[in-house]
Design a protein around this motif. Structure first.
Motif, PDB file in Angstrom:
ATOM      1  N   ARG A  78      35.356  44.933  34.280  1.00 21.86           N
ATOM      2  CA  ARG A  78      35.004  45.491  35.587  1.00 21.86           C
ATOM      3  C   ARG A  78      35.673  44.701  36.709  1.00 21.86           C
ATOM      4  O   ARG A  78      36.219  45.282  37.648  1.00 21.86           O
ATOM      5  N   ASP A  79      35.637  43.373  36.592  1.00 25.37           N
ATOM      6  CA  ASP A  79      36.251  42.537  37.624  1.00 25.37           C
ATOM      7  C   ASP A  79      37.767  42.716  37.650  1.00 25.37           C
ATOM      8  O   ASP A  79      38.374  42.798  38.718  1.00 25.37           O
ATOM      9  N   THR A 124      36.450  36.184  40.403  1.00 19.88           N
ATOM     10  CA  THR A 124      35.365  36.334  39.433  1.00 19.88           C
ATOM     11  C   THR A 124      35.900  36.382  38.006  1.00 19.88           C
ATOM     12  O   THR A 124      35.353  35.748  37.100  1.00 19.88           O
ATOM     13  N   LEU A 140      38.616  46.041  39.222  1.00 20.30           N
ATOM     14  CA  LEU A 140      38.494  45.980  40.680  1.00 20.30           C
ATOM     15  C   LEU A 140      39.734  45.360  41.296  1.00 20.30           C
ATOM     16  O   LEU A 140      40.306  45.900  42.253  1.00 20.30           O
ATOM     17  N   ALA A 141      40.159  44.225  40.736  1.00 22.49           N
ATOM     18  CA  ALA A 141      41.325  43.532  41.283  1.00 22.49           C
ATOM     19  C   ALA A 141      42.593  44.364  41.141  1.00 22.49           C
ATOM     20  O   ALA A 141      43.373  44.510  42.098  1.00 22.49           O
ATOM     21  N   GLY A 164      37.624  40.447  42.800  1.00 20.42           N
ATOM     22  CA  GLY A 164      37.801  40.694  41.373  1.00 20.42           C
ATOM     23  C   GLY A 164      38.559  39.583  40.674  1.00 20.42           C
ATOM     24  O   GLY A 164      38.192  39.164  39.571  1.00 20.42           O
TER      25      GLY A 164
END
Length: 273
Positions: free
Chosen positions: A19-20, A214, A23-24, A211
Motif C-alpha cells: 500500500r505504501d 513509510t 501510494l509513492a 509512501g
C-alpha cells in the motif's frame, strides 16, 4: 484485523508495504505527468492556471478585508507551523519510548523539507506576477511548499490518531485534515503566489514522501511501527484500565483486539521495552 499468528502478521505487513509503495509510485507517476505538462507549457493547463489566478487576484484586490483573512489563514498554515507540529509529535513519541514511530514522524518532516526544495530548484518555475500584487513571496513556485507540508503533517497526525479513536473520531479527523489541506492550498492560489498546478504538485509530492518514508522504515525495521503503535496505545491508556488488564479481570474489555493486534493479552509485546 486481529493478527493471531506469524503467517497472518506477515501477510498484513506485506499488504501495508504494498500500500505504501503503491501510494509513492502512483503519486510519482502523476507528479511526473503534471511536471511534463508544466514544463512543456501545455496550453489547456496554462489557460486553466491563468484564469484561476486572474479571477482570484481581481477579487482579492477589490476586497482587502477578505484578502487579509486569507493571508492570516495562509500564515497559520505556513511550513514552519506544520514542521513544528511534527517536531512536537516526534519529541513526545520519543519520550514515551516509541522511538521508531518518532523517527518516522521526524523523517517525514525532514525528507519533506529536503524534497520540497530539491524539486523547487530542479524546476525553477516562476511565480505569478502582477503589477499590483496583494502578497509577496520569493523563490521558485513548483511545487507549493505550503501545500506539501500541510498534506504531510495532516496525514501523519491522522495516522497517529487512527488507532486511538473509533469510527466517528476517524471520520472527523479525516474531514478536518482534508479541510485544512484544501484551505491552505487554496489560500496560496487566492493570494496570487502560486499557480493551481503548483498546489496540486505539492499534494502529489507529499504522497511520494509519505509512501516512500513509510515503506523504507517498514523494510528497515519490519513490524517496528506496529509495535510502537501498540506501545503508544498502552502508554496513553487510562491508568484504571491498565490496572484491570494487569489483574486479568477483563483484558478484552480494556484493550480491544483491533488496538493491539497480534497480542492475545491486549498488551504490548513484553520483549519491546
Amino acid at each position: 484485523m486481529h493478527l493471531t499468528n506469524g503467517t497472518t502478521r506477515l501477510t498484513a505487513r506485506n499488504r501495508s508495504l504494498l500500500r505504501d509503495a503503491a501510494l509513492a509510485l502512483g503519486c510519482a507517476a502523476l507528479f511526473g505527468l503534471l511536471a511534463t505538462l508544466v514544463t512543456g507549457q501545455w496550453r489547456p493547463l496554462v489557460r486553466f492556471d491563468q484564469e484561476w489566478i486572474g479571477e482570484l487576484h481581481t477579487y482579492a484586490r477589490e476586497h482587502r478585508m477578505w484578502t487579509a483573512s486569507v493571508q492570516t489563514l495562509s500564515d497559520i498554515g505556513a511550513t514552519v507551523t506544520m514542521r513544528t507540529l511534527l517536531g512536537i509529535a516526534a519529541g513526545w513519541l520519543w519520550l514515551i519510548g516509541a522511538r521508531v514511530l518518532a523517527g518516522w514522524v521526524a523523517a517525514q518532516a525532514l525528507v519533506g523539507w529536503g524534497a520540497q526544495w530539491a524539486l523547487k530548484l530542479a524546476f525553477g518555475r516562476s511565480r505569478p506576477s502582477f503589477p499590483d500584487p496583494v502578497s509577496h513571496v520569493g523563490g521558485p513556485a513548483f511545487p507549493s511548499g505550503h501545500a506539501m507540508a500541510s498534506a504531510i503533517t495532516c496525514a501523519v497526525l491522522v495516522g497517529l490518531l487512527w488507532y486511538r479513536v473509533r469510527r466517528r473520531g476517524r471520520t472527523a479527523a479525516c474531514l478536518v485534515a482534508a479541510a485544512t489541506v484544501l484551505t491552505i492550498g487554496w489560500t496560496r492560489i487566492a493570494l496570487g503566489v502560486h499557480w493551481p498546478s503548483d498546489v496540486l504538485a505539492g499534494w502529489l509530492a507529499a504522497g511520494i514522501v509519505l509512501g516512500t518514508v513509510t515503506a523504507v522504515i517498514q523494510l528497515w525495521r519490519p513490524g517496528a511501527l506496529a509495535r510502537d503503535v501498540r506501545r503508544v496505545n498502552w502508554r496513553t491508556r487510562p491508568r484504571v484500565q491498565r490496572v484491570v488488564v494487569s489483574s486479568g479481570h477483563s483484558p478484552r474489555a480494556a484493550a480491544p483486539p483491533e488496538e493491539f493486534p497480534g497480542t492475545p493479552s491486549g498488551r504490548p509485546d513484553e520483549t519491546v521495552r
